[in-house]
Design a protein around this motif. Structure first.
Motif, mmCIF file in Angstrom:
data_model
loop_
_atom_site.group_PDB
_atom_site.id
_atom_site.type_symbol
_atom_site.label_atom_id
_atom_site.label_comp_id
_atom_site.label_asym_id
_atom_site.label_seq_id
_atom_site.Cartn_x
_atom_site.Cartn_y
_atom_site.Cartn_z
ATOM 1 N N GLY A 38 0.826 -1.200 0.000
ATOM 2 C CA GLY A 38 0.000 0.000 0.000
ATOM 3 C C GLY A 38 0.859 1.247 0.000
ATOM 4 N N ARG A 313 -15.780 -1.627 4.686
ATOM 5 C CA ARG A 313 -14.454 -2.207 4.489
ATOM 6 C C ARG A 313 -14.621 -3.574 3.850
ATOM 7 N N GLN A 314 -14.027 -3.763 2.686
ATOM 8 C CA GLN A 314 -14.036 -5.061 2.021
ATOM 9 C C GLN A 314 -12.623 -5.662 2.105
ATOM 10 N N THR A 315 -12.570 -6.911 2.526
ATOM 11 C CA THR A 315 -11.276 -7.563 2.710
ATOM 12 C C THR A 315 -11.248 -8.885 1.952
ATOM 13 N N ILE A 338 -6.019 -8.008 1.454
ATOM 14 C CA ILE A 338 -6.271 -6.845 0.611
ATOM 15 C C ILE A 338 -7.484 -6.102 1.157
ATOM 16 N N ASP A 339 -7.286 -4.853 1.571
ATOM 17 C CA ASP A 339 -8.359 -4.028 2.131
ATOM 18 C C ASP A 339 -8.762 -2.935 1.156
ATOM 19 N N ARG A 340 -10.092 -2.752 1.050
ATOM 20 C CA ARG A 340 -10.648 -1.660 0.257
ATOM 21 C C ARG A 340 -11.759 -0.969 1.056
ATOM 22 N N ASP A 342 -14.605 2.352 1.385
ATOM 23 C CA ASP A 342 -15.370 3.325 0.602
ATOM 24 C C ASP A 342 -14.674 4.683 0.622
ATOM 25 N N ASN A 344 -11.006 6.486 2.134
ATOM 26 C CA ASN A 344 -9.730 6.444 2.835
ATOM 27 C C ASN A 344 -9.633 7.620 3.809
ATOM 28 N N ASN A 352 -6.764 1.977 2.180
ATOM 29 C CA ASN A 352 -6.558 0.851 1.274
ATOM 30 C C ASN A 352 -5.143 0.283 1.418
ATOM 31 N N GLU A 354 -2.510 -3.468 0.581
ATOM 32 C CA GLU A 354 -2.261 -4.837 0.135
ATOM 33 C C GLU A 354 -1.080 -5.364 0.946
#
Length: 364
Positions: A38, A313-315, A338-340, A342, A344, A352, A354
């Motif tokens: 990241g 948060r999507q992981t 891997i975090d994403r 909506d 930051n 976000n 990796e």
């Protein structure tokens, strides 16, 4: 009428020759190499807008030592410590399990002390045999709110059959403070229960239902959840198992951590919810010292406050695992977290990222 000492055919006689106390020593080492890809994000997931961050490091995640002591056929005492916690501030850390358990029969057993109360799939599975690097985001967030992870309180557990359906249950009452606290933070307690229904013995399909309520600083809080697990034998060497878990509840930890003038409405406005899917494919190798190869990829979406300042948060956690010996005695894991988000938020861990991991696990 059966005379004392008689045993029905097929019924096991009690072991009168066993000597107590009995001791079982357990241990776990998880050593890792971490590398963050990241932008300006360190290996702990923290963003640094000024740059100059640590993006590669070796780490000891867990160094656990545990002792299970059976004082009698029905009574046991369990102690578990994580020595890796000494690498940072140890306040509220190190001691994990510290409880006693008395089993009356299969229908009821009583537990008291510090333990992991049953409130989902992950609470019943040790971290060293889960199908991913670590527990889910929702597990840790619900732990901060007193429902999961290590808590102080008491619990009743047991199992029984209704027709051909096996059912297990747990009913717990907890301080809800987390582990290693001197006393309850208020006079409120948190009550939770879990019920698991065995829907298919052949494919090991189990349905779990969870619910809880309580008071924190005189405010009403709740948590609910549902989960399903399955394990399919595809061939003699291939098996496929799947975990799906959903949770929702009051995020009172977030609410009370905010200054009073920054809170939006009542505590009921702050609710968290999440769901994860964890498929795992296992291939039995049994070649020399290599026992099995596993492939998994957990997908999780979690929102710590979906009504106020929502930020999902999507992981994604793809992982390959090599198992050596039986029951994960030795394990080498490699993959990504891997975090994403909506949105930051600079200079926080809400950013976000990796993260590449190689983890060595040894257990006894």
């Amino acid at each position: 009428m059966k005379a004392q000492g008689d045993v029905n055919q097929g019924e096991e006689a009690p072991d009168t020759t066993a000597k107590y106390p009995q001791y079982q020593l357990k241990g776990l080492l998880q050593a890792r190499y971490l590398e963050s890809f990241g932008e300006n994000v360190d290996v702990l997931g923290m963003h640094h807008s000024a740059g100059d961050v640590t993006q590669s490091s070796f780490d000891i995640k867990r160094m656990r030592v545990g002792l299970n002591t059976k004082l009698s056929e029905a009574t046991e005492v369990v102690i578990l410590v994580n020595l890796a916690d000494f690498k940072s501030d140890t306040k509220g850390k190190v001691l994990e399990n510290a409880y006693g358990k008395y089993t009356f029969n299969k229908y009821i057993a009583l537990t008291g002390g510090q333990f992991r109360p049953a409130f989902g799939i992950e609470e019943l599975v040790p971290v060293d045999i889960i199908k991913s690097f670590d527990f889910s985001n929702q597990y840790y967030e619900f732990g901060k709110n007193g429902w999961t992870s290590f808590q102080i309180g008491a619990s009743a557990t047991g199992s029984f059959d209704v027709g051909k359906i096996p059912i297990s249950y747990a009913i717990s009452v907890l301080n809800g403070n987390g582990k290693n606290v001197e006393m309850d933070k208020d006079n409120g307690k948190q009550y939770s229960t879990r019920w698991v229904f065995g829907l298919s013995k052949e494919h090991k399909i189990n349905l779990g239902l969870n619910g809880g309520f309580g008071k924190v600083f005189k405010e009403d809080v709740f948590a609910i959840g549902a989960d399903i697990t399955s394990d399919f034998k595809l061939t003699d060497k291939f098996t496929f198992d799947l975990q799906i878990e959903y949770k929702q509840g009051t995020n009172h930890n977030l609410y009370f951590s905010l200054p009073a003038d920054q809170r939006v409405g009542e505590v009921s406005n702050y609710q968290m919810r999440g769901i994860y899917f964890l498929p795992n494919l296992r291939y039995v190798v049994n070649y020399k010292k290599l026992t099995a190869l596993e492939l998994s990829c957990r997908y999780e979406t979690f929102n710590p406050s979906y009504k106020v300042n929502s930020n999902v948060r999507q992981t994604y956690t793809p992982m390959i695992s090599l198992e050596f010996g039986k029951n994960y005695t030795g394990r080498i894991e490699m993959g990504f977290e891997i975090d994403r988000f909506d949105r930051n938020i600079p200079d926080t861990s809400t950013y976000n990222d990796e993260l590449f991991l190689i983890q060595l696990q040894l257990r006894l």
